[in-house]
Motif scaffolding. Structure first.
Motif, mmCIF file in Angstrom:
data_model
loop_
_atom_site.group_PDB
_atom_site.id
_atom_site.type_symbol
_atom_site.label_atom_id
_atom_site.label_comp_id
_atom_site.label_asym_id
_atom_site.label_seq_id
_atom_site.Cartn_x
_atom_site.Cartn_y
_atom_site.Cartn_z
ATOM 1 N N ILE A 354 -11.712 65.341 -1.789
ATOM 2 C CA ILE A 354 -12.502 66.249 -2.612
ATOM 3 C C ILE A 354 -13.895 65.830 -2.295
ATOM 4 N N LYS A 355 -14.460 66.929 -1.824
ATOM 5 C CA LYS A 355 -15.824 66.895 -1.415
ATOM 6 C C LYS A 355 -17.123 67.205 -2.467
ATOM 7 N N VAL A 356 -16.931 66.367 -3.431
ATOM 8 C CA VAL A 356 -17.966 66.335 -4.469
ATOM 9 C C VAL A 356 -18.184 64.986 -4.692
ATOM 10 N N GLN A 357 -19.433 64.735 -5.258
ATOM 11 C CA GLN A 357 -19.878 63.515 -5.711
ATOM 12 C C GLN A 357 -19.126 63.116 -7.081
ATOM 13 N N ALA A 358 -18.284 62.480 -7.399
ATOM 14 C CA ALA A 358 -17.627 62.246 -8.674
ATOM 15 C C ALA A 358 -16.919 60.934 -8.632
ATOM 16 N N GLU A 359 -16.496 60.479 -9.757
ATOM 17 C CA GLU A 359 -15.644 59.145 -10.108
ATOM 18 C C GLU A 359 -14.505 59.563 -9.650
#
Length: 463
Positions: A354-359
């Motif tokens: 998943i190419k998002v800044q996330a926990e």
């Protein structure tokens, strides 16, 4: 709570995830799932955390699949389908669709801990603003007074049609001091008046006309989403002002003035509704938004935008009006800006990055399916699961199939039991690996490696 869900309460990783959600962490990314595994996680978050959630997916087929899977675990789920936008006069919208959409909107309005399943296309489509749609909802309570003439007018304003005897959705009847209002295709509300005072309120079965139970109070919501916020004359004046070609709109205006306005709302949506919103505006800030495979969602949204662009060109070439409901759809870039303000959870299948800044949380699921020729494989796998002390659930659609499978397994000396409904409190059994056969339906089986839990769908194996 369903036992298959309840076992997630034993998972430390799930507990940490639930804690993050309760603390409003956003965004969160969850991977390593399959379709039903994702539904298990999502529904457990709703059930354990008492958290309303909205699952946004990429098309109607996937939305229905998710809805049916969630429905196995809980009845507290609704599906909000996309609107079928009418582009040519001879294309008729499904008569059932507007009722399904308003029933979902009404459930969202009235229930607290709901699971809403919808698509990115339904998210992109405009709706009348929530405060306008629900400003005239009717509240009845035993002992309250209400003028019957005013009540009749209010019901018409809420989109109900007066009939001698109600036979389906969106209808009402007044016979003496008895007012019947349909709230679904099966049930209605019967309100009996003594003069202007409400004497009794009852649910009743529309087909039999028999009362089901009594109520102290009830709220009547709109019959469809096309409740008018201003008068027909004012709407027609706005249509004339906004459309230069008077010849094209003249016939439409005649039909609108004659009362046949609903089929024209898509075409002149901006003239009917100055204040607009989306389904997201109907979800309060407690809702957690799950994005089911964001790459597919974004691609679908881009395809919709490209299709709409081509449709506009085709309509203009044919000297047709481009419906406002096409031209005012919200672009994916603007949808993403709206979503950034909500609590977001990205759902990905298997090991997709998943190419998002996330926990980030990675679970370990695999899909399991057996076909009719593979019943011997099932026996082998069950014996292996027992040896490895795994918890196994086998689902079949009927009690008869469940009993038949139990007999087959017992002949193979495979220990099993039948629990028709898996809604009992989980008790740790001394025989951890016992196989439980139950009645139910999911789109596929799965294994949750962290829980040592296997769910098998066996309908294909038992005739």
């Amino acid at each position: 709570m369903n036992q298959i869900l309840g076992e997630l309460g034993k998972s430390q990783k799930f507990k940490e995830l639930l804690n993050q959600i309760e603390n409003k962490q956003s965004p969160i990314a969850i991977s390593g799932l399959n379709d039903v595994g994702a539904v298990q996680i999502e529904t457990a978050i709703n059930q354990f955390g008492k958290k309303p959630i909205c699952i946004i997916t990429y098309n109607e087929i996937q939305a229905k699949k998710i809805y049916e899977n969630v429905k196995y675990f809980t009845e507290n789920v609704v599906l909000f389908p996309k609107k079928e936008i009418v582009t040519y006069d001879y294309i008729a919208e499904s008569k059932d669709l507007p009722y399904r959409r308003i029933e979902t909107l009404n459930e969202i309005q009235s229930k607290r801990n709901l699971i809403v399943v919808t698509t990115i296309e339904a998210i992109m489509q405009k709706l009348p603003a929530k405060d306008k749609l629900y400003k005239n909802k009717l509240k009845f309570k035993i002992g309250d007074s209400f003028n019957l003439d005013k009540l009749k007018q209010k019901l018409v304003e809420l989109g109900y049609t007066r009939c001698e005897l109600i036979e389906g959705r969106g209808q009402f009847s007044i016979r003496g001091g008895i007012v019947d209002i349909s709230i679904s295709y099966k049930t209605g509300i019967r309100i009996e008046f003594w003069g202007d005072e409400i004497d009794s309120i009852r649910d009743f079965n529309i087909s039999t006309q028999r009362s089901i139970n009594t109520k102290e109070n009830v709220i009547i919501y709109p019959a469809h989403e096309y409740v008018l916020e201003k008068g027909i004359e004012e709407i027609c004046d706005k249509i004339k002002k906004d459309n230069a070609n008077k010849e094209i709109i003249e016939e439409d205006i005649e039909q609108i003035k004659a009362g046949n306005y609903i089929s024209k709302i898509d075409k002149y949506f901006d003239s009917f509704y100055e204040k607009q919103g989306t389904i997201l505006d109907y979800l309060n800030n407690n809702y957690c938004i799950f994005l089911d495979e964001i790459g597919k969602i974004n691609q679908r949204a881009k395809n919709i935008q490209e299709d709409n662009k081509n449709l506009k060109i085709a309509l203009i070439e044919k000297k047709k009006i481009v419906p406002n409901a096409i031209s005012n759809m919200i672009k994916i870039e603007n949808i993403n800006k709206i979503l950034e303000k909500r609590q977001l959870i990205y759902i990905e299948k298997q090991d997709t990055n998943i190419k998002v800044q996330a926990e980030k949380y990675k679970f370990n699921y695999r899909e399991i399916n057996y076909f009719k020729s593979e019943i011997d494989n099932l026996f082998t796998d069950l014996e292996k699961a027992i040896n490895e002390k795994k918890k196994v659930y086998i689902l079949l659609e009927t009690k008869e199939k469940a009993k038949k499978l139990k007999q087959i397994l017992e002949k193979r000396e495979i220990i099993c039991r039948i629990e028709e409904k898996l809604d009992k409190t989980i008790i740790v059994s001394s025989i951890e690996s016992i196989i439980t056969i139950s009645v139910g339906k999911l789109s596929s089986g799965f294994e949750n490696h962290e829980l040592n839990q296997i769910v098998i769908i066996a309908d294909e194996l038992i005739s």
